[in-house]
Design a protein around this motif. Sequence first.
Motif, PDB file in Angstrom:
ATOM      1  N   PRO A   1      38.074  10.745  68.837  1.00 45.31           N
ATOM      2  CA  PRO A   1      38.115   9.425  68.190  1.00 45.31           C
ATOM      3  C   PRO A   1      36.941   8.495  68.499  1.00 45.31           C
ATOM      4  O   PRO A   1      36.572   7.686  67.662  1.00 45.31           O
ATOM      5  N   LYS A   2      36.317   8.604  69.671  1.00 46.74           N
ATOM      6  CA  LYS A   2      35.224   7.694  70.013  1.00 46.74           C
ATOM      7  C   LYS A   2      33.842   8.335  69.843  1.00 46.74           C
ATOM      8  O   LYS A   2      32.847   7.792  70.302  1.00 46.74           O
ATOM      9  N   ALA A   3      33.792   9.462  69.161  1.00 44.94           N
ATOM     10  CA  ALA A   3      32.514  10.144  68.921  1.00 44.94           C
ATOM     11  C   ALA A   3      31.644   9.313  67.985  1.00 44.94           C
ATOM     12  O   ALA A   3      32.118   8.791  66.977  1.00 44.94           O
ATOM     13  N   ARG A   4      30.361   9.205  68.340  1.00 48.33           N
ATOM     14  CA  ARG A   4      29.364   8.520  67.522  1.00 48.33           C
ATOM     15  C   ARG A   4      28.139   9.421  67.448  1.00 48.33           C
ATOM     16  O   ARG A   4      27.514   9.686  68.475  1.00 48.33           O
ATOM     17  N   ILE A   5      27.812   9.889  66.251  1.00 50.19           N
ATOM     18  CA  ILE A   5      26.670  10.793  66.086  1.00 50.19           C
ATOM     19  C   ILE A   5      25.710  10.191  65.064  1.00 50.19           C
ATOM     20  O   ILE A   5      26.124   9.812  63.965  1.00 50.19           O
ATOM     21  N   VAL A   6      24.445  10.115  65.440  1.00 51.00           N
ATOM     22  CA  VAL A   6      23.384   9.750  64.513  1.00 51.00           C
ATOM     23  C   VAL A   6      22.512  10.993  64.405  1.00 51.00           C
ATOM     24  O   VAL A   6      21.697  11.274  65.279  1.00 51.00           O
ATOM     25  N   GLY A   7      22.746  11.763  63.370  1.00 48.93           N
ATOM     26  CA  GLY A   7      22.048  13.026  63.181  1.00 48.93           C
ATOM     27  C   GLY A   7      22.917  13.979  62.390  1.00 48.93           C
ATOM     28  O   GLY A   7      24.110  13.749  62.207  1.00 48.93           O
ATOM     29  N   ASP A   8      22.326  15.055  61.928  1.00 41.97           N
ATOM     30  CA  ASP A   8      23.060  16.048  61.159  1.00 41.97           C
ATOM     31  C   ASP A   8      23.926  16.906  62.067  1.00 41.97           C
ATOM     32  O   ASP A   8      23.579  17.160  63.213  1.00 41.97           O
ATOM     33  N   VAL A   9      25.060  17.354  61.523  1.00 38.99           N
ATOM     34  CA  VAL A   9      25.996  18.210  62.260  1.00 38.99           C
ATOM     35  C   VAL A   9      26.128  19.520  61.499  1.00 38.99           C
ATOM     36  O   VAL A   9      26.480  19.532  60.324  1.00 38.99           O
ATOM     37  N   ARG A  10      25.840  20.636  62.193  1.00 37.31           N
ATOM     38  CA  ARG A  10      26.001  21.970  61.611  1.00 37.31           C
ATOM     39  C   ARG A  10      27.065  22.690  62.422  1.00 37.31           C
ATOM     40  O   ARG A  10      27.083  22.596  63.649  1.00 37.31           O
ATOM     41  N   TYR A  11      27.925  23.444  61.765  1.00 35.80           N
ATOM     42  CA  TYR A  11      29.105  23.993  62.423  1.00 35.80           C
ATOM     43  C   TYR A  11      29.601  25.242  61.702  1.00 35.80           C
ATOM     44  O   TYR A  11      29.308  25.456  60.531  1.00 35.80           O
ATOM     45  N   ALA A  12      30.382  26.045  62.437  1.00 36.45           N
ATOM     46  CA  ALA A  12      31.126  27.134  61.812  1.00 36.45           C
ATOM     47  C   ALA A  12      32.521  26.622  61.443  1.00 36.45           C
ATOM     48  O   ALA A  12      33.053  26.938  60.388  1.00 36.45           O
ATOM     49  N   ALA A  13      33.118  25.804  62.322  1.00 35.26           N
ATOM     50  CA  ALA A  13      34.401  25.154  62.060  1.00 35.26           C
ATOM     51  C   ALA A  13      34.310  23.732  62.606  1.00 35.26           C
ATOM     52  O   ALA A  13      33.615  23.478  63.591  1.00 35.26           O
ATOM     53  N   LEU A  14      35.029  22.812  61.966  1.00 31.62           N
ATOM     54  CA  LEU A  14      34.939  21.403  62.312  1.00 31.62           C
ATOM     55  C   LEU A  14      36.329  20.809  62.469  1.00 31.62           C
ATOM     56  O   LEU A  14      37.196  21.029  61.620  1.00 31.62           O
ATOM     57  N   GLU A  15      36.516  20.058  63.559  1.00 30.35           N
ATOM     58  CA  GLU A  15      37.745  19.288  63.760  1.00 30.35           C
ATOM     59  C   GLU A  15      37.317  17.858  64.043  1.00 30.35           C
ATOM     60  O   GLU A  15      36.580  17.606  65.000  1.00 30.35           O
ATOM     61  N   MET A  16      37.744  16.935  63.194  1.00 28.52           N
ATOM     62  CA  MET A  16      37.309  15.544  63.314  1.00 28.52           C
ATOM     63  C   MET A  16      38.512  14.630  63.372  1.00 28.52           C
ATOM     64  O   MET A  16      39.361  14.652  62.491  1.00 28.52           O
ATOM     65  N   HIS A  17      38.577  13.817  64.427  1.00 33.21           N
ATOM     66  CA  HIS A  17      39.682  12.885  64.602  1.00 33.21           C
ATOM     67  C   HIS A  17      39.356  11.549  63.944  1.00 33.21           C
ATOM     68  O   HIS A  17      38.190  11.166  63.815  1.00 33.21           O
ATOM     69  N   GLN A  18      40.401  10.830  63.575  1.00 38.12           N
ATOM     70  CA  GLN A  18      40.242   9.498  63.002  1.00 38.12           C
ATOM     71  C   GLN A  18      39.517   8.601  63.995  1.00 38.12           C
ATOM     72  O   GLN A  18      39.848   8.579  65.173  1.00 38.12           O
ATOM     73  N   GLY A  19      38.502   7.896  63.543  1.00 37.69           N
ATOM     74  CA  GLY A  19      37.718   7.012  64.393  1.00 37.69           C
ATOM     75  C   GLY A  19      36.333   7.561  64.691  1.00 37.69           C
ATOM     76  O   GLY A  19      35.420   6.805  65.007  1.00 37.69           O
ATOM     77  N   ALA A  20      36.145   8.859  64.604  1.00 37.28           N
ATOM     78  CA  ALA A  20      34.825   9.457  64.834  1.00 37.28           C
ATOM     79  C   ALA A  20      33.882   9.025  63.711  1.00 37.28           C
ATOM     80  O   ALA A  20      34.285   8.911  62.560  1.00 37.28           O
ATOM     81  N   VAL A  21      32.611   8.784  64.079  1.00 38.89           N
ATOM     82  CA  VAL A  21      31.629   8.304  63.111  1.00 38.89           C
ATOM     83  C   VAL A  21      30.406   9.215  63.135  1.00 38.89           C
ATOM     84  O   VAL A  21      29.888   9.537  64.204  1.00 38.89           O
ATOM     85  N   ILE A  22      29.946   9.611  61.938  1.00 35.71           N
ATOM     86  CA  ILE A  22      28.735  10.422  61.806  1.00 35.71           C
ATOM     87  C   ILE A  22      27.798   9.712  60.841  1.00 35.71           C
ATOM     88  O   ILE A  22      28.178   9.407  59.713  1.00 35.71           O
ATOM     89  N   ASP A  23      26.582   9.443  61.304  1.00 37.20           N
ATOM     90  CA  ASP A  23      25.538   8.906  60.440  1.00 37.20           C
ATOM     91  C   ASP A  23      24.539  10.042  60.239  1.00 37.20           C
ATOM     92  O   ASP A  23      23.556  10.159  60.962  1.00 37.20           O
ATOM     93  N   GLY A  24      24.867  10.927  59.318  1.00 42.21           N
ATOM     94  CA  GLY A  24      24.061  12.121  59.080  1.00 42.21           C
ATOM     95  C   GLY A  24      24.799  13.022  58.122  1.00 42.21           C
ATOM     96  O   GLY A  24      25.809  12.647  57.532  1.00 42.21           O
ATOM     97  N   GLU A  25      24.313  14.212  57.992  1.00 45.14           N
ATOM     98  CA  GLU A  25      24.858  15.168  57.044  1.00 45.14           C
ATOM     99  C   GLU A  25      25.712  16.202  57.759  1.00 45.14           C
ATOM    100  O   GLU A  25      25.340  16.689  58.830  1.00 45.14           O
ATOM    101  N   LEU A  26      26.864  16.535  57.184  1.00 47.10           N
ATOM    102  CA  LEU A  26      27.713  17.626  57.676  1.00 47.10           C
ATOM    103  C   LEU A  26      27.375  18.868  56.870  1.00 47.10           C
ATOM    104  O   LEU A  26      27.456  18.853  55.643  1.00 47.10           O
ATOM    105  N   ARG A  27      26.994  19.954  57.583  1.00 48.53           N
ATOM    106  CA  ARG A  27      26.635  21.183  56.872  1.00 48.53           C
ATOM    107  C   ARG A  27      27.178  22.387  57.623  1.00 48.53           C
ATOM    108  O   ARG A  27      26.933  22.539  58.816  1.00 48.53           O
TER     109      ARG A  27
END
Length: 132
Positions: free
Chosen positions: A88-114
């Motif tokens: 919930p308190k994750a803050r990412i400024v950048g792209d995220v690349r993954y095989a599988a993704l689990e994201m909780h409410q409140g997490a913020v990404i300023d970038g691209e999910l790929r």
Amino acid sequence: MWFSRRKQPPIRSLVGEGTQVRGELRFCDGLRVDGEIHGDVVAVGDAPSILVVSENARVHGKVKADHVIINGSVTGPVEARELVELQPKARIVGDVRYAALEMHQGAVIDGELRPLKSEERVALKLAASGPG
């Protein structure tokens, strides 16, 4: 995926709260970051790896491991060869690349999910915030 069948690798290294590291940090097995790192954090070797960026931790650089759990701040690209968990308190400024993704409410990404393998179906899991 390895994280659903195998035991998690042990966390053998810790960057403690109040500690500041400058430069690339390479690790095997598991690493927990409670402090601040100015540089890339990269898992090396063939063994499964896990990286935990705790709530008060800050990473300014590339992050790469098999299993990445983030509840702090990362400024830079994130790559999880297996699973990325955004707490919930994750803050990412950048792209995220993954095989599988689990994201909780409140997490913020300023970038691209790929996904790493965009031609294959990718597992996405939405974490429930509670009943209702």
